[in-house]
Each structure stands twice: as structure tokens, then as C-alpha cells.
Design a protein around this motif. Structure first.
Motif, PDB file in Angstrom:
ATOM      1  N   GLU A 264      -0.472  -4.339  10.160  1.00 53.26           N
ATOM      2  CA  GLU A 264      -1.477  -3.365  10.556  1.00 53.26           C
ATOM      3  C   GLU A 264      -1.231  -2.911  11.987  1.00 53.26           C
ATOM      4  O   GLU A 264      -0.615  -3.608  12.783  1.00 53.26           O
ATOM      5  CB  GLU A 264      -2.882  -3.967  10.434  1.00 53.26           C
ATOM      6  CG  GLU A 264      -3.269  -4.332   8.989  1.00 53.26           C
ATOM      7  CD  GLU A 264      -4.692  -4.813   8.903  1.00 53.26           C
ATOM      8  OE1 GLU A 264      -5.362  -4.846   9.959  1.00 53.26           O
ATOM      9  OE2 GLU A 264      -5.131  -5.147   7.792  1.00 53.26           O
ATOM     10  N   TYR A 282      -1.347   2.534   5.988  1.00 53.41           N
ATOM     11  CA  TYR A 282      -2.614   2.191   5.349  1.00 53.41           C
ATOM     12  C   TYR A 282      -2.320   1.639   3.960  1.00 53.41           C
ATOM     13  O   TYR A 282      -1.752   2.339   3.110  1.00 53.41           O
ATOM     14  CB  TYR A 282      -3.497   3.425   5.213  1.00 53.41           C
ATOM     15  CG  TYR A 282      -4.039   3.971   6.514  1.00 53.41           C
ATOM     16  CD1 TYR A 282      -5.199   3.450   7.071  1.00 53.41           C
ATOM     17  CD2 TYR A 282      -3.403   5.017   7.174  1.00 53.41           C
ATOM     18  CE1 TYR A 282      -5.717   3.955   8.260  1.00 53.41           C
ATOM     19  CE2 TYR A 282      -3.909   5.533   8.359  1.00 53.41           C
ATOM     20  CZ  TYR A 282      -5.070   4.996   8.895  1.00 53.41           C
ATOM     21  OH  TYR A 282      -5.575   5.495  10.065  1.00 53.41           O
ATOM     22  N   GLU A 288     -11.791   0.403   0.751  1.00 53.20           N
ATOM     23  CA  GLU A 288     -11.418   0.101   2.124  1.00 53.20           C
ATOM     24  C   GLU A 288     -10.574   1.233   2.710  1.00 53.20           C
ATOM     25  O   GLU A 288     -10.732   1.594   3.893  1.00 53.20           O
ATOM     26  CB  GLU A 288     -10.648  -1.214   2.182  1.00 53.20           C
ATOM     27  CG  GLU A 288     -10.333  -1.678   3.584  1.00 53.20           C
ATOM     28  CD  GLU A 288      -9.619  -3.016   3.629  1.00 53.20           C
ATOM     29  OE1 GLU A 288      -9.141  -3.381   4.717  1.00 53.20           O
ATOM     30  OE2 GLU A 288      -9.547  -3.688   2.576  1.00 53.20           O
ATOM     31  N   GLN A 292     -11.167   3.430   6.155  1.00 52.96           N
ATOM     32  CA  GLN A 292     -10.138   3.493   7.185  1.00 52.96           C
ATOM     33  C   GLN A 292      -9.751   4.929   7.501  1.00 52.96           C
ATOM     34  O   GLN A 292      -9.605   5.311   8.674  1.00 52.96           O
ATOM     35  CB  GLN A 292      -8.907   2.704   6.732  1.00 52.96           C
ATOM     36  CG  GLN A 292      -9.114   1.203   6.670  1.00 52.96           C
ATOM     37  CD  GLN A 292      -7.890   0.483   6.120  1.00 52.96           C
ATOM     38  OE1 GLN A 292      -6.976   1.110   5.577  1.00 52.96           O
ATOM     39  NE2 GLN A 292      -7.871  -0.843   6.253  1.00 52.96           N
ATOM     40  N   ASP A 296      -9.921   7.801  10.849  1.00 54.22           N
ATOM     41  CA  ASP A 296      -8.698   8.399  11.388  1.00 54.22           C
ATOM     42  C   ASP A 296      -9.032   9.842  11.783  1.00 54.22           C
ATOM     43  O   ASP A 296      -9.105  10.736  10.939  1.00 54.22           O
ATOM     44  CB  ASP A 296      -7.589   8.359  10.335  1.00 54.22           C
ATOM     45  CG  ASP A 296      -6.234   8.794  10.874  1.00 54.22           C
ATOM     46  OD1 ASP A 296      -6.182   9.824  11.570  1.00 54.22           O
ATOM     47  OD2 ASP A 296      -5.228   8.139  10.570  1.00 54.22           O
TER      48      ASP A 296
END
Length: 348
Positions: A264, A282, A288, A292, A296
Motif C-alpha cells: 500500500e 488499489y 473498500e 478508497q 482519491d
């Protein structure tokens, strides 16, 4: 996010597990990927361009085949290395492709990434660059390309056939082609230059600068500076902005095997002599991933996201990745399947 597509790096080689062992495998599978993605309602099919490497090199024949076998999907590049191109020949080919595809192209062009060959463009006959990276050569040739697709006269007409002083444009011409040209920008400064030119902006998973902030924050600033420069220059057409991301929805045990242990976070390193920032990968379950990607800021600011795919894993698996993203992730980010495009009886 209004649109998404796949970006194939076009790798091939006789490696363990590779489904693209030869150039033929890679090229033919890229066409099949475009066809499958078109059927899924994916918006774009884009290819990287590299020279002196086992990857896709001259893209126009491949894009033409992709356009001929699809109906709606946009086909394009990310990016064509202008150092290696004859600008007038590229202008002719781009216009023909634009006509054949019913204006479904997104040609990303730039100075290009580092290549395996040292000043390899000189082997193609393009010499005279004072810049060790050839940036001056790329910009000069790109300006000539833009003039050519805009219909400007670029060659003296034979006075036995035309009035004295006549300048001839290249043919064919495809009206509006300039609106489908993108500049691949690696810095905030080149993004501003792109906006002033009235071009679309293409930004990848790499920026050749490091400002000590997360990659998406730096890229979001790049996008904002581009849009401000575009507006200040008086351009009125709505500009397009794309960003590239490595995104892998984990929905099967096979997905987890391939991508479940990816590191990550962003990375900082040196590329082509510049301290550069590389965007993170990603890889997570869909819920999830949605959270995320919503965080961004560059993804949310762009209208198009190009998903970098592991093309060597073959057509079936890459279509699975695209379908997983289309079904489980993209709708939550504002995407709707692509249902627009030429109808039967229109050009390819």
C-alpha cells in the motif's frame, strides 16, 4: 467519474504464466479485449506505445482494427511518443482513423517515457535535438502535427497547378479532430501548458516531480492548474481529463492470489533523471475500493479513469477485472454503462 476504460501496456514475452508470449498474441488479444469491453459498456480501450521493447509500438493499425470490430468504445493511446513520429504522416493517419471510427478516438501524445534505446528517435531519422531527452524535438513536431490536423497549409503548391504562394494542407481532414487530441502531462507546469493549448489532459500513475504530498493530492493540483489555464486562455469547449490507476477488485480467490498482498502507499523514486511520485495500487474488496477511490481527489476530479490492466494474464481474466469494476465499483463513483455510439449504417 463519467467514464472508465482499460489501459494496456502491451507486454509480451515467453515467460511463465504469460498468455501473451508473442507480439501476435498481444496484438490480437488487445483487439479481443476491446470487443469484450465494448460489450460490457466500458467507455475506452487505450494502449501504451513504446519502441525497442516487447510492447506495442506503432499504434494506428491496432487502433484501426479495434475500431472496426467495436461500435461504441473509444480507442486511443496513452501515449504516442512524438519524438519518434513524422508529424504530417501521423496527421494523415489520425484523420483516417477518426473518420473510420466515427470520431471515437482519444489520441494521447507527449514527449514519451524513457525508452530502452539511448536517443532511439535518432535511429528513426529524427536528429537535431539539443535536449538529451528530446523534449524540444517533441514539442516542435507536435506543433506541426496540430497545424496539419487543423487544415493549415504545410507544403508549397506546384505553381503549374496552383496560384503563386498556395500552401497545401495534408489530406484527409477530419473536422473536430483536434478536440480528440490529448497531451500526456507529467508535471503541473506541463498541465498548465496543455490548458493554454486547449487540449485534453491525460495524466498517468506517475508524475515526474515530488512535492512531499500524497500522489492524488499532487495530481489533483495538476488538474486544477490545467483547468484554470484552459479557462484563462479563453477556450469554451468543455475539456476532458483522464487519470490512470491500478485498481483490482478482489471478488474471487484468484484475484486474492494475484493482488491480495500488494504493498500500500505511494512510492517516490528517480525516473529519467527526475525525482518522481508513483501512485499506489488499489486492491481490495469492492466496498473498500469504493471508499478508497472516493478519497482519491484526482480520481474524483477527472471525468475518465484508465485502469491499467495486467495484459499478460489474458483476455478472459482481464475482462473479469473490467466486469467486476463495472458491476461492483464504478456505479458508486457516478459511472453509467456506455450506450452511445454509431448506429447501424454509420461509419465504423
Amino acid at each position: 467519474m463519467k467514464a472508465f476504460g482499460f489501459l494496456s501496456f502491451g507486454h509480451y514475452g515467453p515467460f511463465h504464466g504469460s498468455q501473451t508470449r508473442t507480439a501476435s498474441d498481444m496484438i490480437l488479444q488487445t483487439v479481443d479485449l476491446a470487443v469484450g469491453a465494448d460489450e460490457l459498456g466500458v467507455n475506452g480501450a487505450y494502449v501504451r506505445v513504446h519502441h525497442f521493447a516487447p510492447q506495442q509500438a506503432s499504434p494506428i493499425p491496432l487502433l484501426t482494427a479495434m475500431a472496426a470490430k467495436t461500435r461504441r468504445i473509444e480507442v486511443g493511446t496513452g501515449v504516442i511518443d512524438m519524438r519518434y513520429e513524422n508529424p504530417l504522416q501521423l496527421a494523415e493517419e489520425a484523420a483516417a482513423l477518426d473518420i473510420l471510427s466515427a470520431n471515437r478516438i482519444a489520441l494521447g501524445i507527449s514527449r514519451g517515457s524513457p525508452e530502452p534505446a539511448v536517443r532511439g528517435y535518432e535511429a528513426f531519422g529524427y536528429t537535431g535535438s539539443a535536449d538529451p531527452r528530446g523534449a524540444d524535438l517533441a514539442r516542435e513536431k507536435f506543433e506541426r502535427f496540430l497545424a496539419a490536423i487543423g487544415g493549415e497549409g504545410v507544403a508549397d503548391g506546384d505553381p503549374r497547378q496552383f496560384p503563386h504562394g498556395t500552401k497545401l494542407p495534408v489530406e484527409p481532414q477530419s473536422p473536430g479532430l483536434r478536440e480528440r487530441i490529448w497531451w500526456g502531462s507529467g508535471t503541473r507546469d506541463t498541465a498548465e501548458w496543455t490548458g493554454k493549448q486547449g487540449l485534453n489532459l491525460m495524466s498517468s500513475t506517475l508524475l515526474t516531480e515530488d512535492a512531499g504530498v500524497p500522489f492524488h493530492v499532487l495530481q489533483h493540483e495538476q488538474i486544477e492548474r490545467y483547468r484554470a489555464a484552459y479557462q484563462a486562455a479563453g477556450h469554451t469547449r468543455a475539456p476532458r481529463v483522464s487519470v490512470s490507476r491500478s485498481v483490482f477488485p478482489i471478488t474471487t480467490s484468484r484475484d486474492a492470489m494475484y493482488f491480495g498482498s500488494r504493498p500500500e502507499g505511494d512510492q517516490v523514486g528517480i525516473i529519467d533523471g527526475f525525482r518522481s511520485t508513483f501512485g499506489k495500487t488499489y486492491a481490495a474488496e469492492p466496498d473498500e475500493l469504493i471508499e478508497q477511490l472516493r478519497k482519491d481527489s484526482a480520481v474524483m476530479a477527472a471525468d475518465t479513469v484508465m485502469l491499467t490492466i495486467p495484459n499478460q494474464l489474458g483476455v478472459e481474466y482481464n475482462l473479469h477485472l473490467l466486469e467486476s469494476f463495472a458491476q461492483h465499483v464504478a456505479p458508486a463513483l457516478g459511472w453509467k454503462p456506455n450506450t452511445e455510439g454509431p448506429v447501424e449504417g454509420e461509419p465504423l
